[in-house]
Design an enzyme around this catalytic site. Structure first.
Site, PDB file in Angstrom:
ATOM      1  NE  ARG A 164      -2.314  -1.617   2.948  1.00  0.00           N
ATOM      2  CZ  ARG A 164      -2.625  -2.886   2.695  1.00  0.00           C
ATOM      3  NH1 ARG A 164      -3.653  -3.158   1.938  1.00  0.00           N
ATOM      4  NH2 ARG A 164      -1.947  -3.883   3.220  1.00  0.00           N
ATOM      5  CB  THR A 165       3.330   2.570   2.451  1.00  0.00           C
ATOM      6  OG1 THR A 165       2.475   2.228   3.540  1.00  0.00           O
ATOM      7  CG2 THR A 165       3.984   3.904   2.745  1.00  0.00           C
ATOM      8  CE  LYS A 173      26.103  -6.630  -5.196  1.00  0.00           C
ATOM      9  NZ  LYS A 173      26.557  -5.778  -6.306  1.00  0.00           N
ATOM     10  NE  ARG A 186       6.921   0.847   5.322  1.00  0.00           N
ATOM     11  CZ  ARG A 186       5.666   0.412   5.304  1.00  0.00           C
ATOM     12  NH1 ARG A 186       5.405  -0.845   5.042  1.00  0.00           N
ATOM     13  NH2 ARG A 186       4.669   1.226   5.560  1.00  0.00           N
ATOM     14  CG  HIS A 229       3.308   4.421   8.739  1.00  0.00           C
ATOM     15  ND1 HIS A 229       3.548   5.246   7.661  1.00  0.00           N
ATOM     16  CD2 HIS A 229       2.815   3.268   8.218  1.00  0.00           C
ATOM     17  CE1 HIS A 229       3.223   4.614   6.544  1.00  0.00           C
ATOM     18  NE2 HIS A 229       2.775   3.421   6.848  1.00  0.00           N
TER      19      HIS A 229
END
Lengths: 335, 183
Positions: free
Chosen positions: A81-82, A109, A131, A159
């Site tokens: 969604r975000t 890596k 995020r 959030h």
């Protein structure tokens, strides 16, 4: 939630203010959390989002406001969604967008977060949407980056765009936030959505009730002025809006409650429990939902549900944030 | 601050322009007014009222916020973004004659942005431009079809159109600012 985060939540909520003098800009280049926003800034975002929502209803859902700007979406955690919402918002404002997922970046890596971001910054992006599974990651990046940083969810911290879109959805339906009773039920301990929502709703003058199993209630919220209960009936009594939070199985090491079935029986939102709220109550959920765990399907899909409105409003709110930050607002001296 | 138009003159000007619109378009079929925010909107509503007085026909009216189409949005590295308000065009503009309404025509950049935005809403048969004041200093090849008053100015002056709906009084004022005024 660590002690420092708890103190920040409490301190921010204590500094609650009501929109008085309107503002026409955000004070910093970043959106790191609701804690850093004043009530007037929150109102500015919500008011701007009203105009942005209209853009999404046009035959051509695109305006040239961010033409020439580059936005990099850095998602170190899974998101549907975000990430989609941010990407659509960016494209509707004509920004150039780039998506980087952790699994396809040099992080696998062994490259550090700072090195990854410094390398991306060398290519002159204007905004980074981040995020990350670590609380505070966005604050760290904002300190070392010239570009604006937008927090799209950092660990168990905040959030902010989810809280803003939730507030937009409530305000759109109810016309205001001040004085409304909002009940938030579910996994309070692991929820960054909860922290942002509590900060925002308290700042905007709403009455907030939190409800969940005692094992999933973080300490420290008592000082924010919210009511805490383990009785769903008490929390939803006369509520204008009910937000159900997802049971975050991926963040749990077990032992918080006996079983999912028992959780639903005691804390799940059913039509019967919902009947204690106001007749025009809004049923909300940030998604993704665990049907039959925190919410019954007939409630989630019922006439009081604004869950899909939240998703639609997410695009408008994120367009507003991108627009307000991309102008390069000045830092306050204190920043 | 010299008052170059008072309330009475503004009212008579709008009546005259309403007649010009009817004459030029041979009636009001498929015609709509779109005001550019902020002050173009009440002017458009007043014009619609005048047109109804003259012809008995109701003319659809909309509002356009051109902020997201401005060409100077990203040329301002520091400072606030202009506030965005909603565009509201509650009718299809396809195959209609659209009269774009604004208070002051200056460089033409606002009108350019308005044209870009309008065209994103559909394909009008024609777009005409009505302004209360044309103060000159065009930077783009744009010319108004209906002008309330041509007002030669210097770039160091500013022209303010005041309206009862927003400012509590009707008048047009010209004032010296001492620096070039942005559109």
């Amino acid at each position: 939630m660590n002690a420092e985060t708890t103190n920040n939540v409490a301190a921010s909520a204590e500094a609650a203010d009501v929109p008085s003098i309107p503002v026409n800009r955000l004070r910093t280049k970043d959106l790191l959390g609701i804690a850093e926003l004043s009530a007037a800034e929150i109102s500015l975002v919500l008011d701007t989002a009203v105009a942005m929502k209209e853009v999404s209803s046009r035959p051509i859902k695109k305006v040239p406001a961010l033409r020439g700007k580059t936005v990099v979406n850095l998602f170190f955690e899974p998101s549907t969604r975000t990430r989609t919402s941010f990407e659509i918002a960016e494209k509707r404002l004509s920004a150039d967008t780039l998506n980087i997922a952790a699994s396809t970046s040099s992080v696998v890596k062994g490259e550090t977060l700072a090195d990854t971001v410094h390398n991306i910054e060398a290519m002159s992006p204007d905004l980074l949407v981040v995020r990350h599974s670590s609380s505070g990651a966005c604050h760290f990046l904002a300190r070392i980056c010239r570009s604006g940083v937008i927090n799209a969810g950092d660990g168990m911290h905040e959030h902010p765009t989810q809280a803003l879109l939730d507030a937009f959805t409530i305000r759109e339906r109810k016309g205001r936030l001040a004085g409304l009773k909002v009940a938030i039920c579910g996994d309070l301990l692991h929820s960054r959505v909860l922290r942002s929502n509590v900060l925002l709703l308290v700042k905007m003058g709403a009455e907030v009730w939190l409800c969940g199993p005692p094992t999933l209630v973080p300490t420290g919220f008592g000082r924010t002025g919210v009511h805490i209960t383990s009785s769903v009936d008490e929390a939803v009594e006369g509520a204008d809006a009910i937000m159900m939070l997802r049971i975050q199985l991926e963040r749990m090491l077990g032992g918080y409650f006996p079983s999912l079935r028992e959780y639903f029986n005691v804390f799940g939102m059913t039509r019967e429990r919902m009947s204690r709220a106001k007749p025009d109550v809004l049923i909300m959920h940030p998604g993704p939902m665990n049907r039959g765990v925190e919410i019954a399907s007939d409630v989630a899909d019922g006439p009081y549900s604004v869950i899909l409105d939240q998703v639609a409003n997410g695009v408008a709110v994120r367009m507003a944030i991108l627009y307000l930050l991309a102008g390069g607002a000045e830092h306050e001296a204190a920043a | 601050m010299p008052v170059v138009m008072d309330a009475d003159r503004m009212s008579r000007t709008l009546t005259r322009i309403a007649h010009e619109i009817v004459e030029r378009n041979r009636g009001l079929d498929r015609l709509a007014l779109v005001g550019v925010r902020t002050r173009g909107v009440p002017i458009a509503k007043r014009l619609a009222h005048q047109l109804q007085e003259i012809t008995g026909q109701e003319v659809p009216t909309g509002a356009l916020d051109i902020t997201l189409y401005r060409d100077d949005l990203m040329h301002n590295p520091v400072g606030p973004q202009p506030l965005v308000r909603s565009t509201d065009i509650p009718f299809s503009i396809d195959n209609r004659v659209i009269v774009l309404v604004d208070d002051v025509l200056y460089t033409g950049r606002t009108v350019r942005a308005a044209l870009d935005e309008l065209i994103d809403f559909g394909r009008p048969k024609a777009i005409q431009l009505m302004v209360m004041v044309d103060r000159g200093h065009r930077e783009l090849p744009i010319k108004a079809d209906y002008v309330g008053k041509n007002l030669p100015t210097s770039r160091a002056e500013s022209v303010a159109v005041h309206l009862v709906e927003i400012d509590g009084a009707d008048d047009v004022i010209i004032e010296k600012t001492g620096q070039e005024t942005p559109e």
